[in-house]
Enzyme design. Sequence first.
Site, PDB file in Angstrom:
ATOM      1  N   GLU A  31       0.835  -1.203   0.000  1.00  0.00           N
ATOM      2  CA  GLU A  31       0.000   0.000   0.000  1.00  0.00           C
ATOM      3  C   GLU A  31       0.869   1.253   0.000  1.00  0.00           C
ATOM      4  OE1 GLU A  31      -2.926  -0.021   3.119  1.00  0.00           O
ATOM      5  OE2 GLU A  31      -4.029  -1.690   2.226  1.00  0.00           O
ATOM      6  N   ASP A  70      -9.468  -0.339  -0.794  1.00  0.00           N
ATOM      7  CA  ASP A  70      -8.178   0.283  -0.476  1.00  0.00           C
ATOM      8  C   ASP A  70      -7.973   1.637  -1.151  1.00  0.00           C
ATOM      9  OD1 ASP A  70      -7.343  -1.781   1.211  1.00  0.00           O
ATOM     10  OD2 ASP A  70      -6.292  -2.846  -0.383  1.00  0.00           O
ATOM     11  N   LYS A  90      -3.387  -6.550  -2.499  1.00  0.00           N
ATOM     12  CA  LYS A  90      -3.213  -7.803  -1.755  1.00  0.00           C
ATOM     13  C   LYS A  90      -1.938  -8.502  -2.193  1.00  0.00           C
ATOM     14  CE  LYS A  90      -7.050  -8.612   0.617  1.00  0.00           C
ATOM     15  NZ  LYS A  90      -6.962  -8.112   1.957  1.00  0.00           N
TER      16      LYS A  90
END
Length: 146
Positions: A31, A70, A90
């Site tokens: 991320e 996300d 992911k």
Amino acid sequence: MARQFQQGYYEVKNWDKYVGQKNPRYLSSYELEFFGWCDRSPSILKWGAEIVVVPYFNPVKNKKSRYIVDVYIKYKNKNGDIREELIEIKPFSQTQPPKKGRKRKDVYAEQLATWYVNQAKWKAASVYAKERGWNFRVVTENSIFR
């Protein structure tokens, strides 16, 4: 011993592109890398972390739930077209159904439950995005670090 994940707050550099009031929290190095790319990339026009909530049916809890995606991005593609997408970040291993192998039954059951919930979330997010003329995709380390 539990695995340690890199977590913290990404310091936004280009606030004119970011959809949000404060620096977004990242829950993994994937991320963090993706946020940095969104912030730096000239093709990204707008982006935000955890700003889109998709209703879905959780098959494990057998009830309606909320899926916080996300990342939302609005970008100009290589043809100059403006596109919008919802992105789930992911590890590749979590995008594949679990293999039973020699693991304990409770571990396999937990991995299978997570797989079913993720599939329900991703199906709902695909429908949600399509209804708005957007796209939904799952991004893994295979595409982030290319």
